[in-house]
Enzyme design. Structure first.
Site, PDB file in Angstrom:
ATOM      1  N   GLU A  69     -10.755  -1.016  -0.256  1.00  0.00           N
ATOM      2  CA  GLU A  69     -10.255  -1.460  -1.552  1.00  0.00           C
ATOM      3  C   GLU A  69     -10.994  -2.724  -1.992  1.00  0.00           C
ATOM      4  O   GLU A  69     -11.099  -3.686  -1.241  1.00  0.00           O
ATOM      5  CB  GLU A  69      -8.754  -1.756  -1.429  1.00  0.00           C
ATOM      6  CG  GLU A  69      -8.171  -2.453  -2.630  1.00  0.00           C
ATOM      7  CD  GLU A  69      -6.893  -3.222  -2.301  1.00  0.00           C
ATOM      8  OE1 GLU A  69      -6.500  -3.292  -1.114  1.00  0.00           O
ATOM      9  OE2 GLU A  69      -6.299  -3.771  -3.236  1.00  0.00           O
ATOM     10  N   ASP A  81      -5.551  -3.970   1.757  1.00  0.00           N
ATOM     11  CA  ASP A  81      -4.814  -5.180   2.109  1.00  0.00           C
ATOM     12  C   ASP A  81      -3.415  -4.866   2.632  1.00  0.00           C
ATOM     13  O   ASP A  81      -2.829  -3.847   2.293  1.00  0.00           O
ATOM     14  CB  ASP A  81      -4.664  -6.075   0.872  1.00  0.00           C
ATOM     15  CG  ASP A  81      -5.959  -6.802   0.556  1.00  0.00           C
ATOM     16  OD1 ASP A  81      -6.775  -6.961   1.487  1.00  0.00           O
ATOM     17  OD2 ASP A  81      -6.153  -7.193  -0.608  1.00  0.00           O
ATOM     18  N   ASP A 104      -0.658  -5.888   1.756  1.00  0.00           N
ATOM     19  CA  ASP A 104       0.350  -6.362   0.802  1.00  0.00           C
ATOM     20  C   ASP A 104       0.819  -5.190  -0.053  1.00  0.00           C
ATOM     21  O   ASP A 104       0.455  -4.043   0.200  1.00  0.00           O
ATOM     22  CB  ASP A 104      -0.229  -7.491  -0.069  1.00  0.00           C
ATOM     23  CG  ASP A 104      -1.429  -7.019  -0.882  1.00  0.00           C
ATOM     24  OD1 ASP A 104      -1.751  -5.811  -0.828  1.00  0.00           O
ATOM     25  OD2 ASP A 104      -2.047  -7.860  -1.563  1.00  0.00           O
ATOM     26  N   ASP A 129       0.168  -4.232  -3.109  1.00  0.00           N
ATOM     27  CA  ASP A 129      -0.877  -3.486  -3.801  1.00  0.00           C
ATOM     28  C   ASP A 129      -1.632  -2.578  -2.842  1.00  0.00           C
ATOM     29  O   ASP A 129      -1.930  -1.425  -3.157  1.00  0.00           O
ATOM     30  CB  ASP A 129      -1.873  -4.442  -4.465  1.00  0.00           C
ATOM     31  CG  ASP A 129      -1.289  -5.046  -5.733  1.00  0.00           C
ATOM     32  OD1 ASP A 129      -0.243  -4.533  -6.198  1.00  0.00           O
ATOM     33  OD2 ASP A 129      -1.868  -6.025  -6.244  1.00  0.00           O
TER      34      ASP A 129
END
Ligand code: 0RA
Length: 657
Positions: A449, A523, A525, A527
């Site tokens: 990403e 990541d 997180d 997102d």
């Protein structure tokens, strides 16, 4: 509640002695004990539950004949099962062919004698089941039967695999029906499976019972199932009853989707020796696999003649209606079946006296006569339904027309992707930093990403075996996107080109995959988790064999870092941090927000180096659960999405893997 006096009758005297007929009878049941698989499929959990289906099917037969509207199934504390129905009760008079035996005794002890003798109309029986309650008797250490008939309650019992123990006798008056109008009629069968036959155990799973009874309740409008599990004090009785029958079934299946219109259509038709009913509704989604069929209460997963008849008549009727109403112009091409079935949920249920079950799993209906009955019924009745519901018909046509456009656009998009692949040298996307190896078994594709993380990964990798494909932002939500839009998405095209094995149910060929490890690197997180979910959805829908082969992995970048003597230490997750704190109580941790916070060397050490990394393999099982979650989480129906997240908050964690 069932009248408790049903279970507490006076204990009858042991059975009297039996005559010559029973010796024959015992030999018959001996055959069942020798080869149980022949009769119930297996001696594992599936076969064990078959015993329940066998008894319940008999009660459902009574319901189908119009004499029974309630079935109570209880898993007893000692592991037995009790099935109570309020049908006519098994006949208790002497049987014409078996001297000295009542019809009830014959039903319980003679193979294949369970069916209705001389019952008018078409007889209905299932595939593997419908073998008779005598099979249950043969495979049980004890069976008790209570029959309410002619105002009197009768009782008999068997032991040791169908040996008569207490001969049928009257034990008192039957209690009154709940409305007090007349004495109750019906049959109670209690059985305790033989643990020497069911070597894997004789424990019933209440969830398995509930699933089947819900399905049977849908297929038999108005029939009420009560299920209890007295082994579990916390289990409260579950009732399944659907007065709308298969219409309710369709509503149930559509509950998490957005309806194209409120109505659920329905029609039924009777042939010479068969009967069919169909319920249908459309949702705004793009799935085309929403047609489910049943024959005599058995789910025909492989389809067959009834489904064929429905599909061809549906396509024909919709096109004919569209032309007659001028909604499809003369020069326009016919809509195809798949266009029309997009967003369709339908149940086709047939009843037939001699079903032929074919196919790999014996779940494909082979009776040709059923095809013409269903085809004729659909041609006539669906047309009528369209005439009566013009607004709905219009909505279906509009949707099917859009689906046809999308189908044509998708074909063009596919050709474009293919042409591209042929033209630009091997068809690899420009953004891909490929590996040198051409051996898929050792090649890994990292889908990363963001461009900056992609840059670090390129720098960090072992270029011999590791390829990097950076993807930008959020790729399209494939559950919601129609296939044509999906193929215009550059990230999706890159993905398909890089993997090199095609896409879609028909075309994808896992043998052509250029990498045997496809590693998702995003990541840790919210997102990142969203992107992982989107990618998994894509793989599940368009490259399922890749998931099933175990080629999809999720990289696990560390969640925390800490500094000890100027050296940075990474910790994978909370447990790793907690363990670290035990030895280093004063350590201060930094929560890593993105892959971008690590340089190439750190990324290699923590996440990519085969020696030290942790990869999570996405299993097919993962994917199967994920499928459902995807539909709810990614589908259009915002309300059920919200509800799902609220009620399953803790289970959604696997999307954060
Ligand atoms: C044979 C004939 C009839 C009913 C049954 C069997 C029957 C079997 C079972 C097994 C469980 N529940 C059952 N209920 C009925 C027809 C009876 C008649 O003609 O009155």
């Amino acid at each position: 509640m069932v009248d408790s006096s049903l279970h507490n009758g006076p204990t009858p005297n042991p059975g009297e002695s039996y005559g010559a007929a029973e010796i024959q009878v015992l030999e018959g049941l001996e055959a069942v004990r020798k080869r149980p698989g022949m009769y119930i499929g297996s001696t594992g959990p599936t076969g064990l539950h078959h015993l329940v289906w066998e008894v319940v099917d008999n009660a459902v037969d009574e319901a189908m004949a119009g004499y029974c509207d309630r079935i109570d199934v209880t898993i007893l504390e000692d592991g037995g099962v009790e099935v109570v129905d309020n049908g006519r009760g098994i006949p208790v008079d002497l049987h014409s062919k078996f001297e000295g035996l009542t019809a009830a005794e014959v039903v319980l002890t003679v193979l294949h004698a369970g069916g209705k003798f001389g019952d008018g109309g078409y007889k209905v029986s299932g595939g593997l089941h419908g073998v008779g309650v005598s099979v249950v008797n043969a495979l049980s250490v004890r069976v008790e039967v209570e029959i309410d008939r002619n105002g009197r309650r009768h009782f008999m019992s068997f032991h040791n695999g169908g040996e008569p123990h207490e001969k049928l006798r009257e034990i008192g008056d039957s209690p009154l029906k709940p409305d007090g109008s007349a004495p109750r009629t019906g049959t109670t069968v209690r059985f305790w499976p033989d643990p020497t036959i069911f070597k894997e155990g004789t424990e019933f799973r209440v969830q398995t019972l509930l699933e089947r009874f819900q399905m049977m309740a849908f297929l038999n409008a108005g029939l009420e199932f009560h299920t209890r599990d007295t082994r579990d004090a916390d289990f409260t009785e579950v009732v399944h009853r659907y007065d709308g029958g298969i219409r309710d079934f369709v509503r149930h299946l559509n509950a998490s989707k957005e309806a194209l219109f409120e109505q659920v259509g329905y029609f039924a038709e009777e042939g010479d020796a068969e009967w069919v009913e169909v319920a249908f509704a459309w949702n705004t989604g793009y799935q085309i696999d929403g047609v489910h069929s049943f024959a005599n209460g058995i789910n025909t997963i492989e389809g067959g003649m009834h489904e064929q008849g429905f599909r061809s008549a549906l396509t024909r009727t919709v096109n004919a209606y569209a032309r007659d109403k001028g909604l499809l112009k003369e020069k326009e091409e016919n809509l195809q079946g798949e266009d029309i079935r997009e967003g369709l949920t339908a149940i086709i249920a047939v009843r037939i006296s001699e079903p032929q079950f074919e196919g790999q799993t014996k779940s494909k209906l082979g009776n040709v006569s059923v095809r013409s009955l269903v085809e004729k019924a659909t041609n006539e009745k669906l047309r009528e339904w369209f005439e009566e519901n013009p607004r709905e018909a219009k909505a279906i046509l509009t949707k099917a027309t859009q689906a046809a456009k999308a189908r044509i656009a998708a074909t063009q998009a596919r050709q474009t992707i293919r042409r591209k692949s042929a033209l630009d040298g091997g068809g690899l996307p420009g953004k891909l930093a490929d590996c040198q190896s051409r051996d898929p078994a050792e090649s890994e594709l990292y889908i990363v990403e963001g461009n900056s993380a992609g840059g670090s990964a390129k720098e960090a990798r072992n270029p011999r075996t590791m390829a990097i494909l950076p993807i930008r932002g959020k790729i399209l939500n494939v559950e919601r996107a129609r296939i044509d839009r999906m193929f215009k998405n550059t990230e999706i095209i890159s993905l398909i080109q890089a993997i090199g094995a095609g896409f879609g149910e028909e075309e994808f060929d896992v043998a052509k995959a250029r990498y045997h490890k496809v590693v998702l690197l995003a990541d840790a997180d919210v997102d990142g988790s969203h992107i992982r979910t989107l990618l998994l959805t894509f793989f599940f829908r368009q490259m399922r064999p890749l998931v099933e082969a175990g080629y999809i992995y999720i990289a696990q970048p560390p969640l925390y870092s800490t500094v000890v003597n100027k050296a940075k230490i990474y910790l994978k997750d909370d447990p790793a941090r907690d363990a670290y704190v035990v030895d280093h109580p004063n350590a201060e941790f930094q929560r890593l927000k993105g892959l971008g916070e690590m340089d190439a060397k750190e990324l290699w050490e923590t996440t990519m180096n085969p020696e030290t990394r942790t990869l999570l393999q996405v299993t097919a099982e993962h994917a199967a659960i994920a499928d459902e979650v995807f539909s709810v989480l990614m589908g259009d129906d915002v309300e059920s999405r919200k509800q799902f997240i609220q009620t399953n908050a803790s289970d959604v964690r696997f999307l954060d893997i």
